[in-house]
Scaffold this active site. Structure first.
Site, short mmCIF file in Angstrom:
data_model
loop_
_atom_site.label_atom_id
_atom_site.label_comp_id
_atom_site.label_asym_id
_atom_site.label_seq_id
_atom_site.Cartn_x
_atom_site.Cartn_y
_atom_site.Cartn_z
CE LYS A 15 -4.08 0.02 -3.16
NZ LYS A 15 -2.88 -0.53 -4.01
O1 G3P Z 1 0.93 -0.80 -1.84
C1 G3P Z 1 1.22 0.25 -1.60
C2 G3P Z 1 2.34 0.73 -1.90
O2 G3P Z 1 2.93 0.79 -3.71
C3 G3P Z 1 3.30 2.23 -1.10
O3 G3P Z 1 4.22 2.12 -1.18
O4 G3P Z 1 6.72 2.11 -1.07
O5 G3P Z 1 5.30 3.55 -1.80
O6 G3P Z 1 5.13 3.76 0.94
P1 G3P Z 1 5.58 2.50 -0.90
#
Ligand code: G3P
Length: 217
Positions: free
Chosen positions: A83
């Site tokens: 990634k």
């Molecule tokens: O896959 C990306 C994710 O982990 C980010 O999520 O909720 O931190 O914006 P969030």
């Protein structure tokens, strides 16, 4: 539609994997921190547990270092998707590693133009972040729809991996639009089964069944 689980918590992944709900896993530095585990160890355990792609994120910011980190992460298992962030260094890393046959997930995508660049760099997955756009009063689903249209216009094969999913509606909307993959925290995936009419209907069936006095086993 593929379901990836967005976590580095082994027990949560195992529980959903046993139900056939896990087509892959995504992690990031914040999720590794939350797990309290060593990145190489926990990523190896996840790769051993699931058959599909497991995203492990580089943390360097210069291309040469990113490429070296990506190659090291790739050695963990054959189902690693390296990634990388959507920067020019990340795109260079993407091009280099995909040319070597490595799966690459380009993350932190917030615009259609960024998604076009990732596709041209050969990305296996593009990760547009829905929830973080919603957080700043934009519509994350508009981005998913836009990328879907543009990728289809040109036959780009990069898979749209809808990320930063926070609600069950994000999952439904991603499915309607035709995102190839959603990655969501285990809690969101588990909520997909919930419906008050299911609970109410089951309650009635069980009450009526008790009145019959019968047993199946
Ligand atoms: O896959 C990306 C994710 O982990 C980010 O999520 O909720 O931190 O914006 P969030």
């Amino acid at each position: 539609m593929k379901f990836f689980v967005d976590t580095a918590e082994i027990d949560a992944i195992a529980e959903l994997n046993d139900l056939g709900m896990v087509d892959g896993v995504t992690t990031n530095p914040s999720l590794i921190l939350k797990s309290g585990r060593d990145i190489l160890e926990v990523t190896k355990e996840i790769c051993d547990l699931v058959d599909g792609p497991v995203s492990a994120e580089v943390v360097a910011t210069e291309a040469d270092d990113m490429i070296a980190e990506g190659r090291k992460l790739a050695k963990i298992a054959s189902n690693i998707a390296v990634k990388v962030p959507l920067t020019w260094a990340g795109l260079k890393t993407c091009k280099t590693l995909t040319d070597e046959g490595q799966m690459v997930n380009v993350t932190l995508c917030f615009s259609t133009n960024q998604a076009i660049l990732a596709a041209k760099a050969g990305a296996t997955f593009i990760s547009p972040f829905i929830g973080r756009l919603d957080d700043i009063n934009l519509d994350g689903m508009d981005l998913i729809a836009d990328i879907r249209q543009v990728y289809d216009n040109y036959g780009f094969e990069t898979e749209i991996l809808a990320a930063s999913i926070r609600t069950v509606n994000h999952v439904t909307d991603s499915a309607r639009i035709g995102a190839d993959v959603i990655t969501a925290p285990p809690g969101v995936i588990k909520k997909l089964a919930d419906h008050p009419l299911t609970d109410k209907g089951l309650e009635t069936f069980l009450a009526d069944w008790a009145k019959t006095g019968q047993k199946i086993l």
